[in-house]
Write a protein that holds these residues in place. Structure first.
Motif, PDB file in Angstrom:
ATOM      1  N   UNK A   1       0.748  -1.063   0.031  1.00 31.45           N
ATOM      2  CA  UNK A   1       0.116  -0.057  -0.066  1.00 31.45           C
ATOM      3  C   UNK A   1       0.891   1.269   0.021  1.00 31.45           C
ATOM      4  N   UNK A   2       1.852   1.190   0.760  1.00 31.58           N
ATOM      5  CA  UNK A   2       2.834   2.471   0.829  1.00 31.58           C
ATOM      6  C   UNK A   2       3.579   2.513  -0.652  1.00 31.58           C
TER       7      UNK A   2
ATOM      8  N   UNK B   1       2.980  10.620   1.628  1.00 34.21           N
ATOM      9  CA  UNK B   1       2.976   9.134   1.147  1.00 34.21           C
ATOM     10  C   UNK B   1       2.238   8.317   2.395  1.00 34.21           C
ATOM     11  N   UNK B   2       2.544   8.815   3.574  1.00 33.11           N
ATOM     12  CA  UNK B   2       2.182   8.045   4.746  1.00 33.11           C
ATOM     13  C   UNK B   2       0.565   8.233   4.964  1.00 33.11           C
ATOM     14  N   UNK B   3       0.322   9.670   4.754  1.00 33.13           N
ATOM     15  CA  UNK B   3      -1.198  10.073   5.076  1.00 33.13           C
ATOM     16  C   UNK B   3      -1.844   9.188   3.832  1.00 33.13           C
ATOM     17  N   UNK B   4      -1.421   9.280   2.494  1.00 36.02           N
ATOM     18  CA  UNK B   4      -2.234   8.599   1.601  1.00 36.02           C
ATOM     19  C   UNK B   4      -2.204   7.196   1.774  1.00 36.02           C
ATOM     20  N   UNK B   5      -1.432   6.276   2.591  1.00 36.14           N
ATOM     21  CA  UNK B   5      -1.402   5.074   2.756  1.00 36.14           C
ATOM     22  C   UNK B   5      -2.218   4.699   4.029  1.00 36.14           C
TER      23      UNK B   5
ATOM     24  N   UNK C   1       3.861   8.492  10.187  1.00 40.33           N
ATOM     25  CA  UNK C   1       5.287   8.826   9.647  1.00 40.33           C
ATOM     26  C   UNK C   1       6.201   7.797  10.122  1.00 40.33           C
ATOM     27  N   UNK C   2       6.007   7.501  11.357  1.00 38.35           N
ATOM     28  CA  UNK C   2       6.700   6.439  12.263  1.00 38.35           C
ATOM     29  C   UNK C   2       6.826   5.023  11.420  1.00 38.35           C
ATOM     30  N   UNK C   3       5.555   4.719  11.136  1.00 37.99           N
ATOM     31  CA  UNK C   3       5.051   3.155  10.729  1.00 37.99           C
ATOM     32  C   UNK C   3       5.627   3.095   9.293  1.00 37.99           C
ATOM     33  N   UNK C   4       5.699   4.382   8.346  1.00 39.23           N
ATOM     34  CA  UNK C   4       6.541   4.360   7.325  1.00 39.23           C
ATOM     35  C   UNK C   4       7.797   4.086   7.502  1.00 39.23           C
ATOM     36  N   UNK C   5       8.364   4.490   8.260  1.00 37.04           N
ATOM     37  CA  UNK C   5       9.963   4.175   8.926  1.00 37.04           C
ATOM     38  C   UNK C   5      10.221   3.011   9.144  1.00 37.04           C
ATOM     39  N   UNK C   6       9.296   2.257   9.771  1.00 38.08           N
ATOM     40  CA  UNK C   6       9.405   0.666  10.039  1.00 38.08           C
ATOM     41  C   UNK C   6       9.398  -0.163   8.581  1.00 38.08           C
TER      42      UNK C   6
END
Length: 196
Positions: free
Chosen positions: A18-19, A40-44, A48-53
């Motif tokens: 999804x990201x 991107x994080x918002x769209x997914x 932001x922290x989850x994106x970094x994971x």
């Protein structure tokens, strides 16, 4: 009943996909330079922290689909019959991969065009290709006879990937007039001919 580990891994894979898709969509809509990790994080639908994971940066997120395709292609080569000649195994694996994966042509085109225009993407893509070349050479080395030496697998892997790179460039330059598989076959036919 499904194990929690299997479910958790599927959820992680779905989030990663999804990201990736959100990054690709935003890049097409706004241009790569105008896409932020936050957007991107918002769209997914993640933080932001989850994106970094999942990803280090937006380049990694954008090229995730390519990395998955690379892994699939290497597995296809490894799964070919052990007595099959290396070049035949490579060609058959890419044909099967193209058939089974059926990657969206638009996504291939977008990634290729972006990489040609953005140095940070090109650098990341070149790193992916270097890893693919190494992995393919290892897969080829396993199938060759003991007397062939270490150079042939490296040369075959490099030649094969060069042919794929040329095919993708021609496909883009032709503005997707033919399917990518048709262009790949043409270039691999040419690569398989003698240079004498």
């Amino acid at each position: 009943m499904e194990s929690p580990v299997g479910l958790r891994e599927r959820k992680k894979a779905a989030t990663r996909q999804a990201v990736h898709e959100a990054t690709l969509r935003l890049t097409v809509e706004h241009g790569f330079d105008h896409v932020t990790v936050e957007a991107v994080a918002d769209a997914a639908g993640i933080s932001r922290r989850t994106f970094s994971n999942y990803f280090t940066n937006k380049e990694d997120a954008l090229l995730y689909g390519e990395e998955q395709q690379i892994g699939s292609l290497v597995r296809s080569v490894r799964d070919r019959p052990a007595d099959e000649p290396a070049w035949t195994a490579l060609r058959t694996a890419v044909a099967e991969f193209s058939e089974l994966a059926a990657p969206p042509e638009r996504e291939w085109a977008v990634r290729t065009r972006l990489a040609l225009r953005h140095p940070s993407l090109l650098a990341r893509q070149l790193a992916n290709h270097a890893a693919l070349e190494r992995d393919l050479a290892e897969a080829i080395a396993v199938r060759q006879g003991p007397g062939n030496g270490p150079v042939r697998p490296v040369v075959l892997a490099a030649a094969f990937l060069s042919a794929l790179r040329v095919a993708m460039r021609i496909w883009i330059e032709e503005d997707l007039a033919r399917g990518p598989g048709e262009v790949i076959d043409e270039i691999l036919d040419e690569m398989g001919r003698s240079f004498d």
